[in-house]
Enzyme design. Structure first.
Site, PDB file in Angstrom:
ATOM      1  N   ARG A  58       0.916  -0.981  -0.092  1.00  0.00           N
ATOM      2  CA  ARG A  58      -0.177  -0.280   0.537  1.00  0.00           C
ATOM      3  C   ARG A  58       0.752   1.305   0.596  1.00  0.00           C
ATOM      4  NH1 ARG A  58      -4.414   2.737  -1.082  1.00  0.00           N
ATOM      5  NH2 ARG A  58      -4.836   4.489   0.535  1.00  0.00           N
ATOM      6  N   VAL A  59       0.944   2.075  -1.089  1.00  0.00           N
ATOM      7  CA  VAL A  59       1.493   3.552  -1.121  1.00  0.00           C
ATOM      8  C   VAL A  59       0.032   4.289  -0.144  1.00  0.00           C
ATOM      9  CG1 VAL A  59       2.919   4.857  -3.138  1.00  0.00           C
ATOM     10  CG2 VAL A  59       3.266   2.568  -3.001  1.00  0.00           C
ATOM     11  N   CYS A  63      -2.903  12.176   5.095  1.00  0.00           N
ATOM     12  CA  CYS A  63      -4.056  12.513   4.954  1.00  0.00           C
ATOM     13  C   CYS A  63      -4.750  12.888   6.735  1.00  0.00           C
ATOM     14  CB  CYS A  63      -5.317  12.008   4.431  1.00  0.00           C
ATOM     15  SG  CYS A  63      -7.068  12.565   4.897  1.00  0.00           S
ATOM     16  N   GLN A  79      -9.284   3.079   4.435  1.00  0.00           N
ATOM     17  CA  GLN A  79      -7.904   2.450   3.366  1.00  0.00           C
ATOM     18  C   GLN A  79      -6.862   2.393   5.026  1.00  0.00           C
ATOM     19  OE1 GLN A  79      -8.401   5.438   0.420  1.00  0.00           O
ATOM     20  NE2 GLN A  79      -8.704   3.799  -1.051  1.00  0.00           N
ATOM     21  N   GLU A 102      -0.913  15.336   1.508  1.00  0.00           N
ATOM     22  CA  GLU A 102      -1.464  15.829   1.973  1.00  0.00           C
ATOM     23  C   GLU A 102      -3.178  16.877   0.530  1.00  0.00           C
ATOM     24  OE1 GLU A 102      -4.691  16.318   4.017  1.00  0.00           O
ATOM     25  OE2 GLU A 102      -2.655  15.657   5.359  1.00  0.00           O
ATOM     26  N   GLY A 103      -4.148  16.396   0.422  1.00  0.00           N
ATOM     27  CA  GLY A 103      -4.770  17.126  -0.074  1.00  0.00           C
ATOM     28  C   GLY A 103      -3.946  16.912  -1.973  1.00  0.00           C
ATOM     29  N   ASP A 136      -4.406  16.695  -8.873  1.00  0.00           N
ATOM     30  CA  ASP A 136      -3.550  16.035  -8.081  1.00  0.00           C
ATOM     31  C   ASP A 136      -2.212  16.125  -8.619  1.00  0.00           C
ATOM     32  OD1 ASP A 136      -2.092  13.545  -6.901  1.00  0.00           O
ATOM     33  OD2 ASP A 136      -4.357  12.436  -8.328  1.00  0.00           O
ATOM     34  N   ARG A 138       0.426  15.145  -7.079  1.00  0.00           N
ATOM     35  CA  ARG A 138       0.976  13.835  -6.080  1.00  0.00           C
ATOM     36  C   ARG A 138       2.064  13.464  -6.955  1.00  0.00           C
ATOM     37  NH1 ARG A 138      -3.198  10.335  -4.017  1.00  0.00           N
ATOM     38  NH2 ARG A 138      -4.429  10.642  -5.672  1.00  0.00           N
TER      39      ARG A 138
HETATM   40  N1  LIG Z   1      -7.750  17.948  -2.719  1.00  0.00           N
HETATM   41  C1  LIG Z   1      -7.938  17.702  -2.045  1.00  0.00           C
HETATM   42  N2  LIG Z   1      -7.962  16.503  -1.679  1.00  0.00           N
HETATM   43  C2  LIG Z   1      -8.422  15.443  -0.905  1.00  0.00           C
HETATM   44  C3  LIG Z   1      -9.359  15.924  -0.467  1.00  0.00           C
HETATM   45  N3  LIG Z   1     -10.035  14.312   0.603  1.00  0.00           N
HETATM   46  C4  LIG Z   1      -8.993  13.952   0.203  1.00  0.00           C
HETATM   47  N4  LIG Z   1      -7.916  14.185  -0.174  1.00  0.00           N
HETATM   48  C5  LIG Z   1      -6.187  13.878  -0.096  1.00  0.00           C
HETATM   49  O1  LIG Z   1      -6.427  13.012  -1.585  1.00  0.00           O
HETATM   50  C6  LIG Z   1      -5.260  12.204  -0.732  1.00  0.00           C
HETATM   51  C7  LIG Z   1      -5.471  11.045  -1.332  1.00  0.00           C
HETATM   52  O2  LIG Z   1      -5.682  10.709  -2.505  1.00  0.00           O
HETATM   53  P1  LIG Z   1      -7.402   9.525  -2.927  1.00  0.00           P
HETATM   54  O3  LIG Z   1      -7.326  10.123  -4.242  1.00  0.00           O
HETATM   55  O4  LIG Z   1      -8.514   9.618  -1.810  1.00  0.00           O
HETATM   56  O5  LIG Z   1      -7.064   8.029  -2.783  1.00  0.00           O
HETATM   57  P2  LIG Z   1      -5.731   7.868  -3.427  1.00  0.00           P
HETATM   58  O6  LIG Z   1      -4.681   7.438  -2.211  1.00  0.00           O
HETATM   59  O7  LIG Z   1      -5.229   8.417  -4.855  1.00  0.00           O
HETATM   60  O8  LIG Z   1      -5.761   6.255  -4.127  1.00  0.00           O
HETATM   61  P3  LIG Z   1      -6.130   4.666  -2.974  1.00  0.00           P
HETATM   62  O9  LIG Z   1      -5.203   4.258  -3.131  1.00  0.00           O
HETATM   63  O10 LIG Z   1      -7.870   4.491  -4.343  1.00  0.00           O
HETATM   64  O11 LIG Z   1      -6.239   5.364  -1.731  1.00  0.00           O
HETATM   65  C8  LIG Z   1      -4.849  12.400   0.399  1.00  0.00           C
HETATM   66  O12 LIG Z   1      -3.619  13.230   0.346  1.00  0.00           O
HETATM   67  C9  LIG Z   1      -6.244  13.691   1.136  1.00  0.00           C
HETATM   68  O13 LIG Z   1      -5.371  14.496   1.964  1.00  0.00           O
HETATM   69  C10 LIG Z   1     -10.441  16.800  -1.298  1.00  0.00           C
HETATM   70  O14 LIG Z   1     -11.733  16.876  -1.088  1.00  0.00           O
HETATM   71  N5  LIG Z   1     -10.023  17.747  -1.698  1.00  0.00           N
HETATM   72 ZN   LIG Z   2      -8.356  11.726   3.160  1.00  0.00          ZN
END
Ligand SMILES: Nc1nc2c(ncn2[C@@H]2O[C@H](COP(=O)(O)OP(=O)(O)OP(=O)(O)O)[C@@H](O)[C@H]2O)c(=O)[nH]1
Ligand SMILES: [Zn+2]
Length: 226
Positions: A58-59, A63, A79, A102-103, A136, A138
């Site tokens: 898991r990566v 948050c 998760q 974050e975010g 996004d 990241r």
């Molecule tokens: N900008 C923004 N960031 C969010 C929001 N809700 C969660 N995040 C951020 O989204 C990030 C997580 O991304 P996700 O898209 O939920 O999940 P993921 O890690 O890409 O995908 P999974 O592996 O399936 O969990 C974390 O850094 C959260 O802080 C939001 O409403 N707006």
């Molecule tokens: Zn979150």
């Protein structure tokens, strides 16, 4: 004969390793520091990674609100919990916790601003755009290098996010499978999860998307550029 093979620059340095007993079980903690900005990331491992083949991985993107404060706006906390449980159960695996994500890369303060916009009707994607920020931003290179340093070669990735398949490839790593990490839909996270599905391509079917997965693992010229 002169041969020059350019090595990819190493972006992380292992700072310390310790035993880490948790509520899920016994893990090992690895602290890696980014050479780019000094950020300390953490990876926890379970069992012997051995040959590094077929490792449950898991990566996780940081948050604070979801992982630490129990926010119901997103599924991050659930998760994280599920991933730790699955690794413990498998007896072998790695969770990399990436700070600075974050975010989706906009930072904590901006995420809270985005939440305000979402309370006024925008969805999670629109809110970032309205703030003039990337949807996004990241990057997963650091995560990939940490995994490689720990000895992972091929992995079964716990994610619903197809972008991670692409982001984590390379650096001597390959994704050989996907394990969905589905958390319950609630009144608070319903719109957020729906937007991730429709606008960001997140996969919420508990079934393994054979065709889709193949596409992400072996992108053709066409779908690699879209
Ligand atoms: N900008 C923004 N960031 C969010 C929001 N809700 C969660 N995040 C951020 O989204 C990030 C997580 O991304 P996700 O898209 O939920 O999940 P993921 O890690 O890409 O995908 P999974 O592996 O399936 O969990 C974390 O850094 C959260 O802080 C939001 O409403 N707006
Ligand atoms: Zn979150």
């Amino acid at each position: 004969k002169f041969r020059y093979r350019r090595k990819r620059e190493k972006l992380v340095e292992l700072i310390a390793v310790s035993r880490l007993p948790t509520k899920w079980g016994l893990f090992r903690a690895y602290c890696y520091q980014s050479k780019l900005d000094g950020t300390e990331h953490i990876a926890v491992t379970k069992g012997d990674i051995g040959d590094g083949e077929d490792v449950l991985v898991r990566v996780h993107s940081e948050c604070l609100t979801g992982d630490i404060l129990g926010s119901a706006r997103c599924d991050c906390g659930e998760q994280l919990d599920l991933a730790m449980q699955l690794i413990e159960k498998a007896g072998r695996g790695v969770l990399v916790y990436l700070r600075g994500h974050e975010g989706r890369g906009i930072g904590l303060g901006q995420k809270l601003r985005a939440y305000n916009l979402q309370d006024q009707g925008s969805d999670t994607v629109e809110a970032n755009v309205e703030l003039g920020l990337a949807i996004d931003s990241r990057e997963y290179g650091i995560g990939a290098q940490i995994l490689r340093d720990i000895g992972v070669r091929t992995m079964r990735l716990m994610t619903n996010n197809p972008a991670k398949f692409v982001g984590l490839k390379g650096y001597g790593l390959a994704v050989v499978g996907r394990v969905p990490v589905i958390s319950p839909i609630t009144k608070e996270n319903q719109k957020y999860l729906e937007t991730k599905r429709t606008k960001m391509g997140h996969l919420y079917g508990s079934d393994l998307p054979g065709g889709l997965l193949k596409e992400f693992l072996n992108p053709t010229e066409d779908n690699a550029t879209n």
